[in-house]
Enzyme design. Structure first.
Site, PDB file in Angstrom:
ATOM      1  N   ASP A 159     109.910  -6.086  12.380  1.00 53.25           N
ATOM      2  CA  ASP A 159     109.462  -5.517  11.099  1.00 53.25           C
ATOM      3  C   ASP A 159     107.979  -5.870  10.955  1.00 53.25           C
ATOM      4  O   ASP A 159     107.633  -7.017  10.668  1.00 53.25           O
ATOM      5  CB  ASP A 159     110.316  -6.098   9.965  1.00 53.25           C
ATOM      6  CG  ASP A 159     109.751  -5.756   8.594  1.00 53.25           C
ATOM      7  OD1 ASP A 159     108.739  -5.034   8.507  1.00 53.25           O
ATOM      8  OD2 ASP A 159     110.341  -6.233   7.595  1.00 53.25           O
ATOM      9  N   CYS A 184     111.841 -10.446  -2.688  1.00 54.77           N
ATOM     10  CA  CYS A 184     112.829  -9.702  -1.881  1.00 54.77           C
ATOM     11  C   CYS A 184     113.291 -10.517  -0.682  1.00 54.77           C
ATOM     12  O   CYS A 184     113.473  -9.971   0.422  1.00 54.77           O
ATOM     13  CB  CYS A 184     112.284  -8.351  -1.419  1.00 54.77           C
ATOM     14  SG  CYS A 184     111.890  -7.254  -2.764  1.00 54.77           S
TER      15      CYS A 184
END
Ligand code: PMP
Length: 405
Positions: free
Chosen positions: A200, A364
């Site tokens: 990512d 998050c």
């Protein structure tokens, strides 16, 4: 050559605005970056003078937007060192790229009982899609732990592999700790076990040179809005051989070769994964953002941001009661912290009144918060336009707020 900070700041009109009558100090760049004129103008120019839907249009404007869109794809390919434009899929952003892989790779390659390794520092967007897949297919999720400095435990990582391990998903850079994870080494280990690796790159691609072939990753994801580009556009890089085999993600126009009610065949890569009208203005503006950062030079940006991060951490460490999270030797432009027992929301709110924008909360990454034993943190994150003077303002603001408690 000195870093042309004044010229750079002049490229970002928003940086000269005030909030609450004070100069804006924008330190929320890990959430999203500000946009240079070149990007905004690319968007305006395309709408003013080119706009038409891409692909298959015979008329002049459609061909021109198609050319811009496909040139942008080539621009992204070169930027991340992919072998072919077939490997560059435009998405809405990192989140959609990750959901695409979980859905399409999951559908094609994963069976009940197959294992996916995630790190304890993953963003929710690299956790929840795998949990949704677990509900659908009964895959097994295993978690790679880290030490207190925020460095992944590589021995534990190797021990997690079994003959059922199919995929490793890892943040290239943690959006909370700033840790730069050793993707190349992790990919080697994954491949030695017959597994694939997804990096990512939401927090790496904007900050240093990322080359997918040098890293050896099988997938890479990133978002345009975190690299000075527009919102609503992102990228999935995937190895051609994998994308070839994967099921489409969504069905619709653009992604088909031929449709009958009995059977549909799919377009070639990368269009098989791009159902519907793509964000062809966003792709063109993302290319403008890439031109912008490469115009400054990724290596110079990295040096500038690393220097700022070190400076900020050293100054912050002098504040009584300061707890910094993420002290890995290889750390990028993010500093997460708590001070005394001040609630991060109070910290953020009070700093905001001084014109200083930071982010507070769980970022998050609730499993990471749990690992660190906190509900939330405050976070300052830096970009190519930040200055030492801004860090000084931020630290002075912090000192002022801390004295109130
Ligand atoms: N991964 C990481 C590491 C991130 O920092 C973010 C954004 N905070 C994402 C994924 C999700 O990116 P987006 O919201 O642009 O899809």
């Amino acid at each position: 050559m000195t870093y042309p900070i004044d010229d750079i700041r002049a490229d970002f009109p928003i940086l000269s605005r005030e909030v609450y009558g004070r100069p804006l100090v924008y330190l929320d760049n890990a959430a999203t970056t500000q946009k240079p004129r070149a990007v905004v103008e690319a968007i305006a120019q395309e709408y003013y003078s080119v706009n038409a839907n891409v692909h298959r249009g015979v008329h002049f404007l459609s061909q021109q937007t198609t050319t811009l869109h496909e040139e942008a794809r080539e621009r992204v390919r070169a930027f991340i060192g992919a072998q072919s434009v077939s490997e560059i899929v435009f998405t809405r952003g990192t989140t959609e790229s990750l959901n695409l892989v979980a859905t399409s790779f999951g559908e094609t390659f994963l069976q009940e009982g197959d294992e996916v390794l995630l790190t304890v520092m993953e963003h929710h967007s690299d956790i929840v899609p795998w949990q949704l897949l677990r509900e659908r297919k009964g895959i097994v999720i295993k978690v790679i732990p880290m030490n207190d400095a925020g460095v992944l435990d590589m021995e534990a990582y190797e021990r997690l592999f079994t003959p059922r391990t199919r995929l490793v998903c890892v943040a290239h850079v943690s959006n909370v700790l700033g840790t730069v994870n050793p993707i190349a080494r992790m990919a080697e280990v994954a491949h030695a076990h017959g597994a694939y690796l997804l990096a990512d790159g939401a927090q790496s691609v904007p900050h240093f040179k990322v080359d997918v072939q040098a890293l050896g990753c099988d997938f890479l994801t990133f978002s345009g809005h975190k690299i000075y580009g527009p919102t609503g556009i992102g990228v999935l890089y995937g190895r051609e051989a994998l994308l070839e085999q994967m099921q489409p993600y969504q069905g619709g126009g653009e992604m088909i070769a031929r449709v009958t009610f009995e059977k549909t065949t799919y377009e070639r890569l990368p269009y098989k994964f791009e159902a519907g009208t793509p964000d062809y203005v966003g792709s063109h503006a993302l290319a403008a953002a890439i031109d912008y950062v490469e115009g400054i030079g990724m290596d110079r940006i990295t040096a500038q941001e690393r220097e700022l991060t070190k400076y900020a951490m050293a100054r912050m460490a002098d504040i009584p009661g300061m707890q910094l999270y993420g002290t890995a030797p290889d750390k990028d432009a993010v500093v997460a912290f708590n001070v005394k027992d001040i609630h991060p929301l109070d910290l953020g709110t009070l700093l905001d009144r001084l014109g200083i924008a930071i982010r507070t909360g769980h970022h998050c990454a609730q499993p990471l918060m749990a690992r660190c034993g906190v509900e939330g943190m405050a976070r300052a994150s830096f970009a190519l336009y930040n200055t030492k003077e801004e860090i000084d303002t931020f630290v002075a603001g912090l000192e002022r707020v801390v004295k109130m408690f």
